[in-house]
Enzyme design. Structure first.
Site, PDB file in Angstrom:
ATOM      1  CG  ASP A  83      -7.895 -10.480  92.616  1.00  0.00           C
ATOM      2  OD1 ASP A  83      -8.871 -10.180  93.337  1.00  0.00           O
ATOM      3  OD2 ASP A  83      -7.284  -9.644  91.926  1.00  0.00           O
ATOM      4  NE  ARG A 112     -16.995  -3.218 105.170  1.00  0.00           N
ATOM      5  CZ  ARG A 112     -17.555  -3.717 104.070  1.00  0.00           C
ATOM      6  NH1 ARG A 112     -17.892  -2.928 103.078  1.00  0.00           N
ATOM      7  NH2 ARG A 112     -17.771  -5.000 103.963  1.00  0.00           N
ATOM      8  CG  ASP A 121     -24.548  -9.790  98.761  1.00  0.00           C
ATOM      9  OD1 ASP A 121     -25.543  -9.704  98.020  1.00  0.00           O
ATOM     10  OD2 ASP A 121     -23.404  -9.476  98.398  1.00  0.00           O
ATOM     11  NE  ARG A 178     -21.918  -9.262 104.828  1.00  0.00           N
ATOM     12  CZ  ARG A 178     -21.239  -8.413 104.072  1.00  0.00           C
ATOM     13  NH1 ARG A 178     -21.781  -7.920 102.986  1.00  0.00           N
ATOM     14  NH2 ARG A 178     -20.014  -8.071 104.369  1.00  0.00           N
ATOM     15  N   GLY A 199     -15.184 -12.971 100.278  1.00  0.00           N
ATOM     16  CA  GLY A 199     -14.260 -13.492  99.270  1.00  0.00           C
ATOM     17  C   GLY A 199     -12.962 -12.715  99.220  1.00  0.00           C
ATOM     18  NE  ARG A 200     -13.676  -7.108  97.085  1.00  0.00           N
ATOM     19  CZ  ARG A 200     -13.629  -6.068  96.288  1.00  0.00           C
ATOM     20  NH1 ARG A 200     -12.475  -5.679  95.797  1.00  0.00           N
ATOM     21  NH2 ARG A 200     -14.711  -5.399  95.968  1.00  0.00           N
ATOM     22  CE  LYS A 213     -15.000  -3.913  99.816  1.00  0.00           C
ATOM     23  NZ  LYS A 213     -16.185  -3.032  99.784  1.00  0.00           N
ATOM     24  CG  ASP A 218     -20.256  -4.365 100.389  1.00  0.00           C
ATOM     25  OD1 ASP A 218     -19.106  -4.066 100.739  1.00  0.00           O
ATOM     26  OD2 ASP A 218     -20.608  -5.536 100.200  1.00  0.00           O
ATOM     27  N   GLY A 269     -20.011 -15.123 100.729  1.00  0.00           N
ATOM     28  CA  GLY A 269     -19.110 -15.117 101.887  1.00  0.00           C
ATOM     29  C   GLY A 269     -18.030 -14.088 101.621  1.00  0.00           C
TER      30      GLY A 269
HETATM   31  P1  AMP Z   1     -19.709  -7.002  96.451  1.00  0.00           P
HETATM   32  O1  AMP Z   1     -20.176  -6.761  95.063  1.00  0.00           O
HETATM   33  O2  AMP Z   1     -18.483  -6.216  96.860  1.00  0.00           O
HETATM   34  O3  AMP Z   1     -20.782  -6.911  97.467  1.00  0.00           O
HETATM   35  O4  AMP Z   1     -19.174  -8.511  96.470  1.00  0.00           O
HETATM   36  C1  AMP Z   1     -20.006  -9.614  96.234  1.00  0.00           C
HETATM   37  C2  AMP Z   1     -19.276 -10.884  96.583  1.00  0.00           C
HETATM   38  O5  AMP Z   1     -18.145 -11.055  95.725  1.00  0.00           O
HETATM   39  C3  AMP Z   1     -18.743 -10.932  98.000  1.00  0.00           C
HETATM   40  O6  AMP Z   1     -18.873 -12.256  98.437  1.00  0.00           O
HETATM   41  C4  AMP Z   1     -17.299 -10.535  97.827  1.00  0.00           C
HETATM   42  O7  AMP Z   1     -16.492 -11.037  98.871  1.00  0.00           O
HETATM   43  C5  AMP Z   1     -16.953 -11.178  96.486  1.00  0.00           C
HETATM   44  N1  AMP Z   1     -15.846 -10.508  95.796  1.00  0.00           N
HETATM   45  C6  AMP Z   1     -15.854  -9.269  95.241  1.00  0.00           C
HETATM   46  N2  AMP Z   1     -14.656  -8.993  94.680  1.00  0.00           N
HETATM   47  C7  AMP Z   1     -13.860 -10.066  94.894  1.00  0.00           C
HETATM   48  C8  AMP Z   1     -12.501 -10.402  94.572  1.00  0.00           C
HETATM   49  N3  AMP Z   1     -11.705  -9.577  93.900  1.00  0.00           N
HETATM   50  N4  AMP Z   1     -12.041 -11.609  94.972  1.00  0.00           N
HETATM   51  C9  AMP Z   1     -12.828 -12.463  95.640  1.00  0.00           C
HETATM   52  N5  AMP Z   1     -14.100 -12.220  95.966  1.00  0.00           N
HETATM   53  C10 AMP Z   1     -14.620 -11.035  95.616  1.00  0.00           C
HETATM   54 MG    MG Z   2     -20.986  -7.091  99.364  1.00  0.00          MG
END
Ligand code: AMP
Ligand code: MG
Length: 484
Positions: free
Chosen positions: A124, A175, A251, A182, A91-92, A112, A261, A89
């Site tokens: 975080d 973005r 994802d 996805r 997360g940030r 983002k 991404d 989901g």
């Molecule tokens: P990504 O590798 O950017 O595709 O991220 C994979 C998952 O990790 C996604 O659900 C992001 O929202 C979450 N995510 C990546 N970095 C962070 C962060 N600093 N804090 C919280 N969630 C994160």
């Molecule tokens: Mg991602």
């Protein structure tokens, strides 16, 4: 509330069943400061951001002030990350809403790095300046290379620190995407075994991205095939310009067929199918040459998630799924062959074409030839200091190629094709790093130059000569990082 800047929100995702998202606002940041605003993109979206100050833009694109009509939420999704299934989901990230431009085109506007959400796990919720500027420049480069992609509207510093291996400056990227649906979005609903929502999601995706399929008999199968075709085109295009996405988890595979991404991605200089940049991709799962097969693997996860809708009879559903996923190989081979013909200026079909392509790659690999410069050499005869040109195998190959393209009926068209399919300029890794380092120290001049360079990637420009060279030999082991 911000009003009257041309934003025209019409939020449809927010009306999907509750499990699909969590409604929440971005978490305010201490001291937002505008780093870059993509004025051309803003204009094309019909946004009138030039009439407000940088400070006001920073308030908007940090999420500190909400725009009238937005309906912020974090989306739920799952994903296979390096082959392992995980509940994820945003997360940030926070989707502010969907903006309709003057052509009634619908665009997701997402922040983002906007703070923690229920999907943050141990993260975080924040992002650092370097990686957000990196996404900005690479996504813009991919766009101007004529490859579908999400785009970058703004980067704002937060005035807060983020802790990674060291303390870094926090930042938020805005973005723009035709949607953030996805493969993982479908996997999420399938994992919940919520067939009614799965049906709703298929209808939603078709209406948003493939309206020509509204009447299809088997909507799930039709949607799958349409997504597969766009993904094949996308991956072929990445291969064309030497792009390595680096983290092709499910994802990070969009239903619209846009590149999405930009984490550990980078462009390959010296031709080697095993090229990997990501520091965590130890086994080369997402190497340059593995992208085609990974595309199929991800799509197999997509069709699995659609299983309950393919047919009520399980055996029949399995048979349909197997047949559909098998189509990938032929589709990919055809699109890839056509792409290579365009790169080499081959119009007619000749028996030797395939062999000539594979011969060229063998010779390039042996000589560690720069991928993009090799193809440009075939157009303009320029290739400074390249070992390849003295290799007798290449000299023979080139002579055969010249003979081969003389069989084209239309040499002007062949030249045109080569010009359109072989970029002069890609964002070279050392140039990207140099620009990001300066930007982190508050000097945006190199970054802005790079933004100019990537805008016309197919047009020679002697002012930008230095941007055509691969990294010096001492600087060739390039590493990129995830989770930034
Ligand atoms: P990504 O590798 O950017 O595709 O991220 C994979 C998952 O990790 C996604 O659900 C992001 O929202 C979450 N995510 C990546 N970095 C962070 C962060 N600093 N804090 C919280 N969630 C994160
Ligand atoms: Mg991602």
């Amino acid at each position: 509330m911000i009003k009257n800047l041309g934003f025209n929100f019409d939020n449809t995702y927010a009306d999907l069943p509750e499990i699909m998202a969590t409604k929440l606002s971005p978490i305010a940041v201490k001291k937002p400061k505008l780093v870059i605003l993509n004025k051309i993109l803003a204009k094309s979206l019909g946004l009138d951001l030039s009439k407000i100050s940088d400070e006001q833009n920073a308030e908007i694109f940090s999420g500190n002030k909400l725009i009238e009509g937005s309906s912020p939420l974090a989306q739920a999704y799952c994903g296979h990350q390096f082959g392992h299934f995980v509940m994820l989901g945003d997360g940030r990230a926070v989707l502010l809403g969907e903006h309709l431009d003057s052509n009634k085109q619908r665009w997701d506007i997402q922040l983002k790095g906007s703070g923690k959400t229920p999907y943050s796990r141990s993260g975080d919720g924040r992002a650092a300046l370097g990686p957000m500027l990196r996404e900005y420049i690479i996504s813009e480069a991919i766009h101007f290379l004529n490859i579908p992609t999400t785009r970058s509207l703004a980067v704002v510093e937060t005035g807060e620190e983020v802790i990674r291996e060291t303390k870094l400056k926090g930042a938020i990227l805005t973005r723009i995407a035709s949607s953030h649906l996805r493969v993982g979005t479908f996997q999420f609903v399938a994992a919940k075994q919520d067939i009614a929502t799965l049906k709703t999601l298929v209808d939603y995706a078709i209406e948003r991205h493939y309206p020509e399929l509204i009447q299809a008999q088997n909507k799930a199968a039709a949607l799958f095939r349409a997504v597969m075709k766009r993904q094949v085109k996308l991956i072929v295009n990445w291969m064309r310009v030497s792009f390595v996405h680096g983290v092709m988890n499910t994802d990070n595979m969009s239903i619209s067929g846009e590149s999405i991404d930009y984490g550990p991605c980078a462009f390959m200089d010296h031709y080697d199918t095993k090229t990997v940049f990501s520091s965590i991709d130890h086994y080369g799962r997402y190497a340059y040459g593995s992208q085609p097969i990974i595309g199929q693997w991800n799509l197999a996860r997509f069709i699995e998630s659609l299983f309950p809708l393919l047919d009520q009879n399980e055996n029949k559903a399995e048979q349909i799924a197997n047949e559909l996923i098998k189509e990938y190989e032929g589709l990919f081979a055809d699109q890839y062959h056509l792409m290579m013909k365009n790169k080499l200026g081959m119009i007619s079909d000749e028996d030797q074409d395939k062999r000539m392509m594979s011969d060229l790659f063998k010779i390039m690999h042996k000589n560690q030839a720069d991928y993009n410069n090799t193809f440009r050499y075939l157009i303009n005869g320029k290739f400074p200091n390249e070992k390849l040109l003295n290799d007798p195998d290449f000299i023979i190959w080139e002579a055969e190629w010249k003979k081969r393209i003389s069989k084209n009926q239309n040499s002007e068209k062949a030249y045109q094709l080569m010009m359109e399919h072989n970029p002069v300029f890609i964002p070279r890794n050392h140039k990207v790093e140099e620009a990001l380092l300066a930007a982190d120290n508050g000097d945006m001049s190199k970054f802005l130059s790079l933004c100019e360079v990537v805008k016309k990637p197919y047009v020679e420009n002697t002012n930008f000569e230095e941007f055509t060279k691969p990294a010096p030999a001492t600087d060739r082991i390039y590493k990129t990082y995830c989770g930034t």
